[in-house]
Design a protein around this motif. Structure first.
Motif, PDB file in Angstrom:
ATOM      1  N   TYR A 158       0.713  -1.173  -0.071  1.00 53.83           N
ATOM      2  CA  TYR A 158      -0.001  -0.140   0.073  1.00 53.83           C
ATOM      3  C   TYR A 158       0.882   1.266   0.086  1.00 53.83           C
ATOM      4  CZ  TYR A 158      -4.060  -2.692   1.036  1.00 53.83           C
ATOM      5  OH  TYR A 158      -5.065  -3.671   0.703  1.00 53.83           O
ATOM      6  N   SER A 159       2.138   1.205   0.560  1.00 57.12           N
ATOM      7  CA  SER A 159       3.051   2.336   0.453  1.00 57.12           C
ATOM      8  C   SER A 159       3.457   2.721  -1.199  1.00 57.12           C
ATOM      9  CB  SER A 159       4.233   1.985   1.234  1.00 57.12           C
ATOM     10  OG  SER A 159       4.063   1.859   2.536  1.00 57.12           O
ATOM     11  N   ASN A 160       3.102   1.839  -2.090  1.00 56.74           N
ATOM     12  CA  ASN A 160       3.716   1.984  -3.530  1.00 56.74           C
ATOM     13  C   ASN A 160       2.809   1.008  -4.102  1.00 56.74           C
ATOM     14  OD1 ASN A 160       4.432   2.792  -5.901  1.00 56.74           O
ATOM     15  ND2 ASN A 160       6.411   2.521  -5.501  1.00 56.74           N
ATOM     16  N   PRO A 161       1.523   1.109  -4.445  1.00 56.57           N
ATOM     17  CA  PRO A 161       0.797  -0.091  -5.025  1.00 56.57           C
ATOM     18  C   PRO A 161       1.336  -0.258  -6.392  1.00 56.57           C
ATOM     19  CG  PRO A 161      -0.666   1.672  -4.168  1.00 56.57           C
ATOM     20  CD  PRO A 161       0.636   2.215  -4.039  1.00 56.57           C
ATOM     21  N   CYS A 162       1.952   0.962  -7.244  1.00 52.91           N
ATOM     22  CA  CYS A 162       2.508   0.479  -8.509  1.00 52.91           C
ATOM     23  C   CYS A 162       3.725  -0.135  -8.552  1.00 52.91           C
ATOM     24  CB  CYS A 162       2.362   1.647  -9.274  1.00 52.91           C
ATOM     25  SG  CYS A 162       0.739   2.397  -9.605  1.00 52.91           S
ATOM     26  N   ALA A 163       4.364  -0.430  -7.382  1.00 51.56           N
ATOM     27  CA  ALA A 163       5.682  -1.191  -7.448  1.00 51.56           C
ATOM     28  C   ALA A 163       5.833  -2.293  -8.234  1.00 51.56           C
ATOM     29  CB  ALA A 163       6.285  -1.577  -6.077  1.00 51.56           C
ATOM     30  N   GLU A 171       5.710   1.647 -16.279  1.00 57.44           N
ATOM     31  CA  GLU A 171       5.841   2.831 -15.632  1.00 57.44           C
ATOM     32  C   GLU A 171       4.526   3.317 -15.057  1.00 57.44           C
ATOM     33  OE1 GLU A 171       8.615   3.882 -14.021  1.00 57.44           O
ATOM     34  OE2 GLU A 171       9.854   2.367 -14.977  1.00 57.44           O
ATOM     35  N   GLN A 173       2.162   5.805 -11.784  1.00 58.72           N
ATOM     36  CA  GLN A 173       2.259   6.796 -10.556  1.00 58.72           C
ATOM     37  C   GLN A 173       0.943   6.449  -9.867  1.00 58.72           C
ATOM     38  OE1 GLN A 173       4.619   8.552  -9.332  1.00 58.72           O
ATOM     39  NE2 GLN A 173       6.026   8.143 -11.049  1.00 58.72           N
ATOM     40  N   CYS A 174       0.926   5.856  -8.700  1.00 57.19           N
ATOM     41  CA  CYS A 174      -0.097   5.599  -7.925  1.00 57.19           C
ATOM     42  C   CYS A 174      -0.143   6.289  -6.556  1.00 57.19           C
ATOM     43  CB  CYS A 174      -0.157   3.993  -7.549  1.00 57.19           C
ATOM     44  SG  CYS A 174      -0.464   2.964  -9.147  1.00 57.19           S
ATOM     45  N   ARG A 176      -0.380   6.704  -2.578  1.00 60.99           N
ATOM     46  CA  ARG A 176      -0.291   5.700  -1.091  1.00 60.99           C
ATOM     47  C   ARG A 176      -1.569   5.555  -0.672  1.00 60.99           C
ATOM     48  NH1 ARG A 176       4.639   6.018   1.421  1.00 60.99           N
ATOM     49  NH2 ARG A 176       3.556   5.900   3.414  1.00 60.99           N
ATOM     50  N   THR A 178      -1.655   3.838   2.301  1.00 62.42           N
ATOM     51  CA  THR A 178      -1.265   3.992   3.753  1.00 62.42           C
ATOM     52  C   THR A 178      -1.951   5.285   4.155  1.00 62.42           C
ATOM     53  OG1 THR A 178       0.948   4.719   3.455  1.00 62.42           O
ATOM     54  CG2 THR A 178       0.396   2.277   3.740  1.00 62.42           C
TER      55      THR A 178
END
Length: 317
Positions: A158-163, A171, A173-174, A176, A178
C-alpha cells in the motif's frame, strides 16, 4: 441425549464425566472474558477486585469508566450535559471517534468482503472449476498466515501500489493507500473474505443444483437465477459470513497499526494506545461492550445456521 436405562456402569461414569469435562473446558474458556465485566464497574482505578467489590458494597462499584468513554478528549468534559455537550462529545470524544471509525471501516469492508467472498464461493462450488483446491487454499490463506506477515506485506504494498508494475517494465504513478480509509478498508476486507468463502461454500454444499437447471429451462437468465433462486437459499450463509467479516474488522488491531494513520484510529487501536501509554480501567469498559456485541453477533449467526439447516431440510443439532 438422556442416558439409556440399559447403560453399563462404565457408560454411566463416562456420561457424567464427559459433562463435567465440558463444563470445566467452558469455564476455562469463558472465565477470562467474564471477569472483565465486573471489573469494568470498579470505583477505583485498579484492574483487581477491591475489598468493597468482594463484599458487594455498592460504594465499590461505579460507572465512572463508562463515563470516561464519553469525556476522554473533550475540552470541557464537566459541563452541563445538554444537547450542546452531547454534540461536542460526538465531535471531540476520543472513544466516540474511534467507535465511528470502527463502524465505518467495518461496514464497508464487510460489504466488500461479502460481495467478493460470495462470488468466489459460487465459482468454487462449480464442479467444472479447475484447480479448485489450490484456489481455495490461496483464498483462505489470510486465515492461516500470521497476521503480522500479512500486515507487513500490506504496508509495503500500500505504500507504493504500482511497484509490482515496475518489475515488468510498466511505469505508473499511484497514490499511497497507507494512512487512508480506503487502505484500511481493503486490508480488513482481505482478512474477512476467507470467512465469507468458508460459510457460503458450506451453505452451497447442500444446495440442489437441479434448481438452477430448472430455472434455466424456464427461461431465466443467470442474473435472475441468482437473485430469485440461489441467493434466497444461501442468504443465511451469506449473512453469517458477513457477520464474521464484520467481527474480524471490528477486532483487528495489527493491520491498523501498520496501515492506519491518526485519523483512522479504531477501537482496538485506541485500546492498544491506552494500554501502552496509561493503563486505565476504561479499557475494561470498552472490552465489556465488545463482549456484549460479540455475544449478540454470535447468537445471530447461530440462529441463521439453524434457519439454513431448516431450509436445506437438515434437522438442527
Amino acid at each position: 441425549m438422556a442416558l439409556p436405562t440399559y447403560a453399563t456402569p462404565l457408560e454411566r461414569l463416562w456420561y457424567y464425566a464427559f459433562r463435567v469435562i465440558c463444563v470445566l473446558i467452558f469455564i476455562f474458556l469463558i472465565a477470562p472474558v467474564l471477569v472483565v465485566i465486573p471489573l469494568s464497574f470498579n470505583a477505583e482505578p485498579y484492574f483487581t477486585f477491591t475489598p468493597k467489590m468482594l463484599a458487594l458494597d455498592p460504594e465499590g462499584y461505579s460507572l465512572r469508566w463508562y463515563d470516561a468513554l464519553l469525556t476522554l478528549g473533550m475540552p470541557a468534559p464537566d459541563g452541563v450535559r445538554d444537547s450542546a455537550w452531547w454534540a461536542q462529545a460526538w465531535e471531540t470524544s476520543t472513544w466516540i471517534r474511534a467507535a465511528k471509525n470502527s463502524i465505518i471501516i467495518g461496514f464497508w469492508s464487510t460489504i466488500l468482503a461479502t460481495v467478493l467472498g460470495t462470488l468466489a464461493a459460487l465459482g468454487l462450488s462449480r464442479p467444472e472449476m479447475p484447480y479448485r483446491r489450490l484456489i481455495m487454499a490461496i483464498l483462505i490463506s489470510p486465515m492461516i498466515v500470521p497476521i503480522i506477515i500479512i500486515a507487513t506485506g500490506l504496508f509495503f504494498f500500500y505504500s507504493n501500489p504500482c511497484a509490482p508494475l515496475a518489475i515488468v517494465g510498466i511505469e505508473a504513478q499511484c497514490g499511497r493507500l497507507t494512512s487512508t480509509y480506503l487502505g484500511v478498508i481493503l486490508a480488513h476486507a482481505t482478512l474477512g473474505i476467507p470467512f465469507v468463502i468458508i460459510t457460503v461454500t458450506a451453505t452451497l454444499s447442500g444446495f440442489d443444483q437441479s434448481l438452477t437447471r430448472a430455472a434455466a429451462s424456464l427461461g431465466a437468465n443467470p442474473r435472475v437465477t441468482f437473485f430469485k433462486v440461489i441467493l434466497p437459499l444461501i442468504l443465511p450463509g451469506v449473512v453469517s459470513g458477513a457477520l464474521f467479516a464484520f467481527v474480524t474488522s471490528f477486532d483487528e488491531v495489527v493491520a491498523v497499526l501498520f496501515i492506519a494513520g491518526p485519523e483512522q484510529q479504531t477501537i482496538p487501536r485506541q485500546m492498544w494506545n491506552g494500554i501502552r501509554e496509561a493503563i486505565s480501567p476504561a479499557i475494561l469498559a470498552v472490552a465489556t461492550i465488545l463482549v456484549i456485541i460479540s455475544i449478540l453477533l454470535l447468537a445471530t449467526v447461530e440462529l441463521l445456521r439453524r434457519r439454513s439447516e431448516r431450509l436445506r431440510g437438515v434437522s438442527p443439532h
